[in-house]
Design a protein around this motif. Structure first.
Motif, PDB file in Angstrom:
ATOM      1  N   ALA A  30       0.830  -1.205   0.000  1.00  0.00           N
ATOM      2  CA  ALA A  30       0.000   0.000   0.000  1.00  0.00           C
ATOM      3  C   ALA A  30       0.867   1.259   0.000  1.00  0.00           C
ATOM      4  N   ILE A  31       1.966   1.228   0.752  1.00  0.00           N
ATOM      5  CA  ILE A  31       2.864   2.390   0.803  1.00  0.00           C
ATOM      6  C   ILE A  31       3.587   2.573  -0.523  1.00  0.00           C
ATOM      7  N   LEU A  32       4.093   1.479  -1.079  1.00  0.00           N
ATOM      8  CA  LEU A  32       4.773   1.569  -2.377  1.00  0.00           C
ATOM      9  C   LEU A  32       3.825   2.047  -3.472  1.00  0.00           C
ATOM     10  N   SER A  33       2.573   1.653  -3.377  1.00  0.00           N
ATOM     11  CA  SER A  33       1.602   2.036  -4.404  1.00  0.00           C
ATOM     12  C   SER A  33       1.399   3.551  -4.440  1.00  0.00           C
ATOM     13  N   ILE A  34       1.648   4.210  -3.311  1.00  0.00           N
ATOM     14  CA  ILE A  34       1.556   5.679  -3.285  1.00  0.00           C
ATOM     15  C   ILE A  34       2.601   6.280  -4.222  1.00  0.00           C
ATOM     16  N   LEU A  35       3.838   5.764  -4.110  1.00  0.00           N
ATOM     17  CA  LEU A  35       4.915   6.249  -4.971  1.00  0.00           C
ATOM     18  C   LEU A  35       4.683   5.852  -6.428  1.00  0.00           C
ATOM     19  N   LEU A  36       4.211   4.622  -6.633  1.00  0.00           N
ATOM     20  CA  LEU A  36       3.972   4.159  -8.002  1.00  0.00           C
ATOM     21  C   LEU A  36       2.826   4.925  -8.672  1.00  0.00           C
ATOM     22  N   THR A  37       1.783   5.203  -7.920  1.00  0.00           N
ATOM     23  CA  THR A  37       0.649   5.949  -8.473  1.00  0.00           C
ATOM     24  C   THR A  37       1.082   7.352  -8.880  1.00  0.00           C
ATOM     25  N   GLU A  38       1.952   7.954  -8.067  1.00  0.00           N
ATOM     26  CA  GLU A  38       2.502   9.265  -8.410  1.00  0.00           C
ATOM     27  C   GLU A  38       3.277   9.199  -9.719  1.00  0.00           C
ATOM     28  N   LEU A  39       4.056   8.126  -9.872  1.00  0.00           N
ATOM     29  CA  LEU A  39       4.840   7.935 -11.090  1.00  0.00           C
ATOM     30  C   LEU A  39       3.933   7.735 -12.303  1.00  0.00           C
ATOM     31  N   VAL A  40       2.964   6.844 -12.168  1.00  0.00           N
ATOM     32  CA  VAL A  40       2.063   6.524 -13.285  1.00  0.00           C
ATOM     33  C   VAL A  40       1.273   7.755 -13.718  1.00  0.00           C
ATOM     34  N   SER A  41       0.801   8.537 -12.744  1.00  0.00           N
ATOM     35  CA  SER A  41      -0.020   9.705 -13.070  1.00  0.00           C
ATOM     36  C   SER A  41       0.792  10.812 -13.739  1.00  0.00           C
ATOM     37  N   PHE A  42       2.117  10.768 -13.593  1.00  0.00           N
ATOM     38  CA  PHE A  42       2.963  11.791 -14.198  1.00  0.00           C
ATOM     39  C   PHE A  42       2.999  11.677 -15.717  1.00  0.00           C
ATOM     40  N   PHE A  43       2.961  10.431 -16.203  1.00  0.00           N
ATOM     41  CA  PHE A  43       3.094  10.208 -17.639  1.00  0.00           C
ATOM     42  C   PHE A  43       1.726  10.165 -18.328  1.00  0.00           C
ATOM     43  N   ASN A  44       1.640  10.858 -19.438  1.00  0.00           N
ATOM     44  CA  ASN A  44       0.410  10.872 -20.233  1.00  0.00           C
ATOM     45  C   ASN A  44       0.619   9.943 -21.433  1.00  0.00           C
ATOM     46  N   VAL A  45       0.306   8.663 -21.220  1.00  0.00           N
ATOM     47  CA  VAL A  45       0.504   7.668 -22.276  1.00  0.00           C
ATOM     48  C   VAL A  45      -0.818   6.955 -22.563  1.00  0.00           C
ATOM     49  N   GLY A  46      -0.895   6.367 -23.752  1.00  0.00           N
ATOM     50  CA  GLY A  46      -2.125   5.687 -24.158  1.00  0.00           C
ATOM     51  C   GLY A  46      -2.370   4.415 -23.370  1.00  0.00           C
ATOM     52  N   LYS A  47      -1.323   3.653 -23.131  1.00  0.00           N
ATOM     53  CA  LYS A  47      -1.438   2.381 -22.423  1.00  0.00           C
ATOM     54  C   LYS A  47      -0.770   2.519 -21.059  1.00  0.00           C
ATOM     55  N   THR A  48      -1.586   2.665 -20.034  1.00  0.00           N
ATOM     56  CA  THR A  48      -1.067   2.876 -18.691  1.00  0.00           C
ATOM     57  C   THR A  48      -1.395   1.680 -17.807  1.00  0.00           C
ATOM     58  N   MET A  49      -1.263   1.822 -16.488  1.00  0.00           N
ATOM     59  CA  MET A  49      -1.409   0.692 -15.572  1.00  0.00           C
ATOM     60  C   MET A  49      -2.690   0.808 -14.745  1.00  0.00           C
ATOM     61  N   ASN A  50      -3.361  -0.334 -14.563  1.00  0.00           N
ATOM     62  CA  ASN A  50      -4.518  -0.346 -13.675  1.00  0.00           C
ATOM     63  C   ASN A  50      -4.072  -0.723 -12.258  1.00  0.00           C
ATOM     64  N   ASP A  51      -5.014  -0.745 -11.332  1.00  0.00           N
ATOM     65  CA  ASP A  51      -4.678  -0.985  -9.928  1.00  0.00           C
ATOM     66  C   ASP A  51      -4.035  -2.353  -9.713  1.00  0.00           C
TER      67      ASP A  51
END
Length: 205
Positions: A45-66
């Motif tokens: 859960a803690i790591l997902s905070i950092l990963l979600t921040e990373l994922v949301s930074f990039f504007n790409v067509g194919k991104t990651m779900n939960d």
């Protein structure tokens, strides 16, 4: 640990390592230790905070779900249990700055694990260079007939008398000494010796 458990999002948001020196100067709070306190689900859960921040930074067509984020977190925990949250914050910031290459129309766990692998190589090189540089300098001091501890005492006396050059030198020595005592450096030495003897990294945990 108390601040992390009290407010994980705030704790992760305030992490701001600018370089590897900042990472090593931070308190040693690896994922493995956090897992002992709150179990692997909590670490995820803690790591997902950092990963979600990373994922949301990039504007790409194919991104990651939960689910993909959770699976990537588990891979990170399994492969880098001795790393700190500061490690991943710096790694992800580097990725945002395109230090590991441009990102096109896809972001997934494989790409993130590749970024961490590149970061890990930089990290190991930093540790190696710091240790070898310190060893050479200590050897030169000893060869001049001076005990190393006496040399540090002399530096401290010069610092007390306002010698700025001595202050910079003392801080460098103390910083490297701190690195050499860090658990991550001890593990690095162990892995390096294992590679020397067996030809590959030690995958045992």
């Amino acid at each position: 640990m108390k601040d992390l458990l009290a407010s994980p999002k705030e704790y992760c948001r305030e992490l701001a390592p600018k370089n590897l020196s900042d990472v090593f100067e931070a308190p040693y709070l690896p994922l493995s230790r956090i897992a002992i306190e709150i179990d692997q689900i909590g670490v995820r859960a803690i790591l997902s905070i950092l990963l979600t921040e990373l994922v949301s930074f990039f504007n790409v067509g194919k991104t990651m779900n939960d689910m993909q984020v959770a699976m990537t977190c588990d891979l990170i925990i399994d492969n880098y249990p001795e790393y700190k949250l500061e490690d991943f914050k710096l790694c992800f910031r580097n990725a945002m700055a395109l230090k590991y290459g441009k990102l096109f129309d896809r972001l997934d766990g494989g790409i993130i694990m590749e970024w961490i692998s590149k970061y890990s190589r930089e990290r190991n090189e930093y540790v190696s260079i710091s240790a070898e540089s310190s060893a050479r300098e200590i050897e030169e001091i000893v060869n001049d007939g001076i005990f190393y501890q006496d040399y540090l005492v002399n530096l401290q006396e010069r610092v007390n008398n306002g010698d700025l050059e001595a202050k910079e030198c003392l801080e460098r020595h103390l910083s490297v000494q701190a690195i050499l005592k860090k658990p991550e450096y001890i593990k690095y030495k162990k892995d390096r010796e294992y590679t020397r003897l067996h030809g590959k990294g030690d995958t045992r945990r």
